[in-house]
Design an enzyme around this catalytic site. Structure first.
Site, PDB file in Angstrom:
ATOM      1  N   LYS A 272      16.253  36.262 102.829  1.00  0.00           N
ATOM      2  CA  LYS A 272      16.495  35.077 103.655  1.00  0.00           C
ATOM      3  C   LYS A 272      15.894  35.249 105.052  1.00  0.00           C
ATOM      4  O   LYS A 272      15.215  34.359 105.578  1.00  0.00           O
ATOM      5  CB  LYS A 272      18.010  34.840 103.744  1.00  0.00           C
ATOM      6  CG  LYS A 272      18.423  33.820 104.771  1.00  0.00           C
ATOM      7  CD  LYS A 272      18.012  32.429 104.387  1.00  0.00           C
ATOM      8  CE  LYS A 272      18.163  31.473 105.533  1.00  0.00           C
ATOM      9  NZ  LYS A 272      17.952  30.095 105.178  1.00  0.00           N
TER      10      LYS A 272
ATOM     11  N   CYS B 259      18.131  27.875 112.680  1.00  0.00           N
ATOM     12  CA  CYS B 259      17.716  28.880 111.691  1.00  0.00           C
ATOM     13  C   CYS B 259      16.550  29.695 112.200  1.00  0.00           C
ATOM     14  O   CYS B 259      16.679  30.885 112.482  1.00  0.00           O
ATOM     15  CB  CYS B 259      17.329  28.184 110.403  1.00  0.00           C
ATOM     16  SG  CYS B 259      18.568  27.009 109.868  1.00  0.00           S
TER      17      CYS B 259
HETATM   18  N1  SAJ Z   1       7.916  23.742 113.556  1.00  0.00           N
HETATM   19  C1  SAJ Z   1       6.718  23.817 114.246  1.00  0.00           C
HETATM   20  N2  SAJ Z   1       5.552  23.823 113.511  1.00  0.00           N
HETATM   21  C2  SAJ Z   1       5.561  23.751 112.155  1.00  0.00           C
HETATM   22  C3  SAJ Z   1       6.784  23.698 111.466  1.00  0.00           C
HETATM   23  C4  SAJ Z   1       7.949  23.692 112.198  1.00  0.00           C
HETATM   24  O1  SAJ Z   1       6.678  23.885 115.468  1.00  0.00           O
HETATM   25  O2  SAJ Z   1       4.472  23.733 111.569  1.00  0.00           O
HETATM   26  C5  SAJ Z   1       9.175  23.737 114.313  1.00  0.00           C
HETATM   27  C6  SAJ Z   1      10.043  22.506 114.053  1.00  0.00           C
HETATM   28  O3  SAJ Z   1       9.653  21.435 114.878  1.00  0.00           O
HETATM   29  C7  SAJ Z   1      11.410  23.038 114.394  1.00  0.00           C
HETATM   30  C8  SAJ Z   1      11.331  24.498 113.921  1.00  0.00           C
HETATM   31  O4  SAJ Z   1       9.967  24.809 113.839  1.00  0.00           O
HETATM   32  O5  SAJ Z   1      11.649  23.022 115.779  1.00  0.00           O
HETATM   33  C9  SAJ Z   1      11.986  24.780 112.596  1.00  0.00           C
HETATM   34  O6  SAJ Z   1      11.757  23.729 111.677  1.00  0.00           O
HETATM   35  P1  SAJ Z   1      11.417  23.959 110.123  1.00  0.00           P
HETATM   36  O7  SAJ Z   1      11.216  22.652 109.487  1.00  0.00           O
HETATM   37  O8  SAJ Z   1      10.350  24.954 109.999  1.00  0.00           O
HETATM   38  O9  SAJ Z   1      12.702  24.715 109.566  1.00  0.00           O
HETATM   39  P2  SAJ Z   1      14.272  24.434 109.582  1.00  0.00           P
HETATM   40  O10 SAJ Z   1      14.837  25.303 110.669  1.00  0.00           O
HETATM   41  O11 SAJ Z   1      14.615  23.016 109.611  1.00  0.00           O
HETATM   42  O12 SAJ Z   1      14.673  25.021 108.141  1.00  0.00           O
HETATM   43  C10 SAJ Z   1      14.321  26.358 107.832  1.00  0.00           C
HETATM   44  C11 SAJ Z   1      13.699  26.393 106.425  1.00  0.00           C
HETATM   45  N3  SAJ Z   1      13.101  27.696 106.186  1.00  0.00           N
HETATM   46  C12 SAJ Z   1      11.816  27.836 105.788  1.00  0.00           C
HETATM   47  O13 SAJ Z   1      11.090  26.884 105.622  1.00  0.00           O
HETATM   48  C13 SAJ Z   1      11.345  29.228 105.554  1.00  0.00           C
HETATM   49  C14 SAJ Z   1      14.757  26.081 105.372  1.00  0.00           C
HETATM   50  O14 SAJ Z   1      14.235  26.267 104.049  1.00  0.00           O
HETATM   51  C15 SAJ Z   1      15.962  26.999 105.562  1.00  0.00           C
HETATM   52  O15 SAJ Z   1      16.991  26.721 104.620  1.00  0.00           O
HETATM   53  C16 SAJ Z   1      16.520  26.757 106.959  1.00  0.00           C
HETATM   54  O16 SAJ Z   1      15.501  27.141 107.906  1.00  0.00           O
HETATM   55  C17 SAJ Z   1      17.755  27.608 107.140  1.00  0.00           C
HETATM   56  O17 SAJ Z   1      18.850  27.038 107.045  1.00  0.00           O
HETATM   57  O18 SAJ Z   1      17.640  28.820 107.298  1.00  0.00           O
END
Ligand code: SAJ
Length: 459
Positions: free
Chosen positions: A239, A293
Site C-alpha cells: 500500500k 493519502c
Molecule cells: N496529482 C497531481 N498530478 C497527477 C495526479 C495527481 O498533481 O498527475 C495530485 C492531485 O491533484 C492530488 C494528489 O495528487 O492533489 C493525489 O491525487 P490522486 O488522484 O493521485 O490520488 P488520491 O490521493 O485521490 O488517491 C490515491 C490513490 N492511489 C494511487 O493511485 C496509487 C488511490 O488508489 C488510493 O486508494 C488512495 O490514494 C488512498 O486512499 O490511499
C-alpha cells in the site's frame, strides 16, 4: 453514477470454512469502525450484499447526519447505496462497537501537526496512530474466539503485528490461533470509490495463512476483482509503495514544470510528446499534492527508515514546495500582488471532490494573501468552506465579478467547461492563470483574456 450498477440486495449470510484451523467462520454480522470515505462505502456495500453491518463512528455529528438520511462526505453514488443499505435493514449506525463475527478498522492515520522527527538535519513527519489504537481497543471487550479483525487504514510497516495484535491480545485470546487478523489496504480512488471497491484487485495480508483465507472469504462477499493473499507486513508495504510511487512520479512532473519554464518550453506539450514513448508515462504537474493519502503515506516510510529514504523524502519536499512555484508564476504574470483582486477557483485537493485535506490550493491562497493580494475563493463542492481571514464567495459569479484576474487551482469539470466568451461578460478580470491545464489557451485568448499557464512559456 457508479452506485447504480451494484444496488442489488443479496440475502443470507456468507460462510467460510478455514482449512487447517478446524474453525468455521460464519460471517453473518460485521462491525465497521470508522464511517469516513472508506468505512461508509465499505459498510454500505457489505450491507447491500446481505451481511448485517454495524457502522460505528465516535463522532456524534456523523451519526446524526447518517441517521437522518444525509451524508457527511461527497462521493458519487453514495446516497443511493446508503439509502439501499439502510432500507434493507442490514445497516445500523452506532457510536459503540458490539459483538460481531468480523471487525473492520477504517479510521484515519494522519500525521502529527506539531511534532517532527529529525535525521541528519532533515525534519520528517510522524504518524498519528491514536485513532487506530482506540478503535482496536474498542474491539477488545467484544472479541470472541474465531472472530476476524481486519485493519484497512493505511499504516506504517508492521502496525498489524506490532500495534494491533498486542492490543487485541489484551482480551486473553491469541492472534492467529484464537482469532484471525489481517491487513487489507483500501486502494479506491476518491470520486470512484463505489465502483473501485467492487472491481479493484484486493490484497489480504494475514498474520497467518489462515487469517488471509478468512479475510479473502469476507471480501469475497462483494469483491469482483482478484483477491491476493499475502502476509500482513507485505500488504502494508505494498500500500505504501503504491502511493509513494505516485508521489515520486508527480514530483518529477512538478520538477519538469519548473525546468520547462526556465527553458521557455511548454511542459504540457513536452509531457504529451514524451508519453508517446512506449515505456514512458509522465504524470501531470500542478499546484502540489494534497489529499489524505499521497501527501501523507510516504512519510510512514521516512519515519520508519529515514536513513533509507532520501528519494522519498526529496519527492515530498518538491511537491510540498509547489504552491510557492505557483505564487512565483502569479507574481510573474501580475507583478506586485499588493491589493490585486484575485478570484481563486477551487480549494479541493483534486478535481470533482469536496475534500480539502492537505489541499495545495489552500496553501496557494494563503501565500497570495501574505503577499498582499485580495483573494476571493469559490469552491463549488464545498460552498460552506471557511478559511480564516479569506473572503469566501457564495457563487462563481460573486467570486469573479470584481476580480482583476482569475486563478484556476483545481480542474473541476465545471471549471474546465466554462465558456470564456460568456465569462468575460461577467467579470472585470482580463487575466487568467491556469495551474492545472484546465483551460484552452487559444479559446481564452480569443475571448479577450491575457492567458498564463503553470509550466508553460509566456504567451
Ligand atoms: N496529482 C497531481 N498530478 C497527477 C495526479 C495527481 O498533481 O498527475 C495530485 C492531485 O491533484 C492530488 C494528489 O495528487 O492533489 C493525489 O491525487 P490522486 O488522484 O493521485 O490520488 P488520491 O490521493 O485521490 O488517491 C490515491 C490513490 N492511489 C494511487 O493511485 C496509487 C488511490 O488508489 C488510493 O486508494 C488512495 O490514494 C488512498 O486512499 O490511499
Amino acid at each position: 453514477m457508479h452506485g447504480s450498477c451494484i444496488i442489488s440486495i443479496t440475502s443470507g449470510p456468507t460462510t467460510a470454512s478455514i482449512q487447517g484451523q478446524g474453525e468455521s467462520v460464519n460471517f453473518q454480522k460485521i462491525c465497521v469502525l470508522g464511517l469516513g470515505y472508506i468505512g461508509l462505502p465499505t459498510a454500505s456495500t457489505f450491507a447491500i450484499h446481505g451481511l448485517k453491518v454495524v457502522g460505528v463512528d465516535i463522532n456524534p455529528r456523523v451519526i446524526e447526519t447518517l441517521r437522518s438520511g444525509d451524508i457527511h462526505i461527497h462521493e458519487p453514488g453514495m446516497g443511493t447505496v446508503l439509502e439501499a443499505a439502510l432500507k434493507s435493514g442490514n445497516l445500523t449506525i452506532s457510536t459503540e462497537s458490539e459483538e460481531a463475527d468480523a471487525f473492520l478498522i477504517a479510521v484515519p492515520t494522519p500525521f502529527y501537526a506539531d511534532m517532527h522527527g529529525e535525521y541528519n538535519g532533515r525534519q520528517y513527519k510522524l504518524a498519528d496512530m491514536r485513532a487506530v489504537t482506540s478503535a482496536t481497543e474498542a474491539i477488545v471487550p467484544h472479541l470472541r474466539k474465531g472472530n476476524l479483525v481486519i485493519l484497512e487504514s493505511t499504516s506504517p510497516p508492521r502496525t498489524t503485528i506490532d500495534l494491533v495484535a498486542p492490543i487485541l491480545e489484551r482480551s486473553g485470546l491469541r492472534a492467529g490461533s484464537d482469532f484471525f487478523l489481517c491487513y487489507s489496504p483500501e486502494r479506491v480512488l476518491p470520486g470512484q470509490i463505489l465502483r473501485e471497491l467492487v472491481e479493484n484487485a484486493r490484497l489480504v495480508g494475514g498474520i497467518t495463512p489462515e487469517s488471509a483465507v478468512a479475510g479473502r472469504e469476507l471480501y469475497g462477499t462483494f469483491v469482483k476483482g482478484e483477491i491476493f493473499e499475502t502476509d500482513a507486513t507485505t500488504a502494508e508495504m505494498v500500500k505504501l509503495m503504491e502511493n509513494t510511487t505516485r508521489d515520486v512520479n508527480i514530483a518529477i512532473a512538478n520538477e519538469f514544470s519548473r525546468l520547462a519554464e526556465k527553458f521557455g518550453v511548454d511542459v504540457w506539450e513536452a509531457i504529451s510528446l514524451a508519453n508517446r514513448h512506449p515505456r514512458i508515462n509522465i504524470l501531470n504537474p500542478g499546484p502540489g499534492v494534497g489529499g489524505h493519502c499521497i501527501s501523507v503515506d510516504p512519510w510512514f516510510f521516512v519515519e520508519a527508515a529515514p536513513d533509507l529514504t532520501p528519494l522519498i523524502y526529496q519527492a515530498r519536499q518538491v511537491n510540498d514546495a509547489q504552491p510557492h512555484f505557483v505564487l512565483e508564476k502569479v507574481k510573474q504574470t501580475l507583478g506586485s500582488l499588493k491589493d490585486k483582486k484575485i478570484a481563486a477557483l477551487g480549494l479541493a485537493y483534486k478535481p470533482d471532490v469536496d475534500d480539502l485535506r492537505e489541499s495545495p490550493a489552500l496553501e496557494v491562497v494563503h501565500l497570495l494573501q501574505q503577499e498582499g493580494a485580495q483573494v476571493r475563493v469559490w469552491e463549488p463542492f464545498k460552498p460552506e468552506a471557511a478559511m480564516e481571514g479569506i473572503d469566501m464567495a457564495c457563487t462563481l459569479e460573486q467570486a469573479i465579478l470584481e476580480a482583476d484576474s482569475l486563478l484556476l487551482l483545481v480542474g473541476h469539470t465545471e471549471f474546465r467547461e466554462l465558456n470564456p466568451e460568456e465569462l468575460i461578460t461577467k467579470t472585470n478580470a482580463r487575466i487568467a492563470i491556469d495551474t492545472v491545464h484546465g483551460w484552452d489557451t487559444e479559446k481564452w485568448q480569443k475571448a479577450g483574456f491575457q492567458f498564463a499557464r503553470l509550466g508553460a512559456r509566456k504567451q
